[in-house]
Design a protein around this motif. Structure first.
Motif, PDB file in Angstrom:
ATOM      1  N   MET A  34       0.826  -1.200   0.000  1.00  0.00           N
ATOM      2  CA  MET A  34       0.000   0.000   0.000  1.00  0.00           C
ATOM      3  C   MET A  34       0.869   1.262   0.000  1.00  0.00           C
ATOM      4  O   MET A  34       0.538   2.232  -0.669  1.00  0.00           O
ATOM      5  CB  MET A  34      -0.901  -0.042   1.240  1.00  0.00           C
ATOM      6  CG  MET A  34      -1.938   1.038   1.246  1.00  0.00           C
ATOM      7  SD  MET A  34      -3.104   0.775  -0.087  1.00  0.00           S
ATOM      8  CE  MET A  34      -4.252   2.063   0.224  1.00  0.00           C
ATOM      9  N   ARG A  35       1.974   1.208   0.747  1.00  0.00           N
ATOM     10  CA  ARG A  35       2.865   2.377   0.789  1.00  0.00           C
ATOM     11  C   ARG A  35       3.483   2.642  -0.580  1.00  0.00           C
ATOM     12  O   ARG A  35       3.659   3.788  -0.965  1.00  0.00           O
ATOM     13  CB  ARG A  35       3.981   2.149   1.808  1.00  0.00           C
ATOM     14  CG  ARG A  35       3.523   2.228   3.224  1.00  0.00           C
ATOM     15  CD  ARG A  35       4.691   2.053   4.160  1.00  0.00           C
ATOM     16  NE  ARG A  35       4.253   1.999   5.547  1.00  0.00           N
ATOM     17  CZ  ARG A  35       5.062   1.796   6.557  1.00  0.00           C
ATOM     18  NH1 ARG A  35       6.349   1.603   6.356  1.00  0.00           N
ATOM     19  NH2 ARG A  35       4.588   1.765   7.788  1.00  0.00           N
ATOM     20  N   ALA A  36       3.794   1.550  -1.292  1.00  0.00           N
ATOM     21  CA  ALA A  36       4.386   1.718  -2.624  1.00  0.00           C
ATOM     22  C   ALA A  36       3.390   2.377  -3.575  1.00  0.00           C
ATOM     23  O   ALA A  36       3.771   3.214  -4.407  1.00  0.00           O
ATOM     24  CB  ALA A  36       4.831   0.373  -3.171  1.00  0.00           C
ATOM     25  N   LEU A  37       2.129   2.014  -3.450  1.00  0.00           N
ATOM     26  CA  LEU A  37       1.100   2.610  -4.307  1.00  0.00           C
ATOM     27  C   LEU A  37       0.935   4.100  -4.008  1.00  0.00           C
ATOM     28  O   LEU A  37       0.819   4.926  -4.928  1.00  0.00           O
ATOM     29  CB  LEU A  37      -0.226   1.878  -4.098  1.00  0.00           C
ATOM     30  CG  LEU A  37      -1.386   2.305  -4.989  1.00  0.00           C
ATOM     31  CD1 LEU A  37      -1.031   2.075  -6.446  1.00  0.00           C
ATOM     32  CD2 LEU A  37      -2.642   1.551  -4.609  1.00  0.00           C
ATOM     33  N   ILE A  38       0.964   4.449  -2.737  1.00  0.00           N
ATOM     34  CA  ILE A  38       0.855   5.859  -2.346  1.00  0.00           C
ATOM     35  C   ILE A  38       2.075   6.641  -2.827  1.00  0.00           C
ATOM     36  O   ILE A  38       1.957   7.758  -3.340  1.00  0.00           O
ATOM     37  CB  ILE A  38       0.680   5.983  -0.823  1.00  0.00           C
ATOM     38  CG1 ILE A  38      -0.660   5.384  -0.415  1.00  0.00           C
ATOM     39  CG2 ILE A  38       0.785   7.430  -0.381  1.00  0.00           C
ATOM     40  CD1 ILE A  38      -0.852   5.258   1.078  1.00  0.00           C
ATOM     41  N   ALA A  39       3.263   6.046  -2.711  1.00  0.00           N
ATOM     42  CA  ALA A  39       4.487   6.716  -3.164  1.00  0.00           C
ATOM     43  C   ALA A  39       4.467   6.905  -4.684  1.00  0.00           C
ATOM     44  O   ALA A  39       4.873   7.951  -5.195  1.00  0.00           O
ATOM     45  CB  ALA A  39       5.702   5.912  -2.740  1.00  0.00           C
ATOM     46  N   ALA A  40       3.991   5.902  -5.403  1.00  0.00           N
ATOM     47  CA  ALA A  40       3.913   6.015  -6.863  1.00  0.00           C
ATOM     48  C   ALA A  40       2.916   7.096  -7.263  1.00  0.00           C
ATOM     49  O   ALA A  40       3.167   7.873  -8.191  1.00  0.00           O
ATOM     50  CB  ALA A  40       3.524   4.670  -7.460  1.00  0.00           C
TER      51      ALA A  40
END
Length: 44
Positions: free
Chosen positions: A1-7
């Motif tokens: 989920m953090r990777a999606l927010i960062a992207a």
């Protein structure tokens, strides 16, 4: 989920940068009529 927010945040920042550059427009001025030489011309 953090990777999606960062992207998503990175994509939003990139899009904002592109829109800012587009809104500012091209700088005033003129270009040189002579082509740029990228290599040394050959001597006959």
């Amino acid at each position: 989920m953090r990777a999606l927010i960062a992207a998503a945040a990175g994509l939003a920042a990139a899009l904002a940068l592109v829109l800012t550059i587009t809104a500012v427009g091209t700088p005033e001025g003129r270009t040189s009529p002579q082509p740029l030489l990228t290599t040394v011309p050959a001597h006959p």
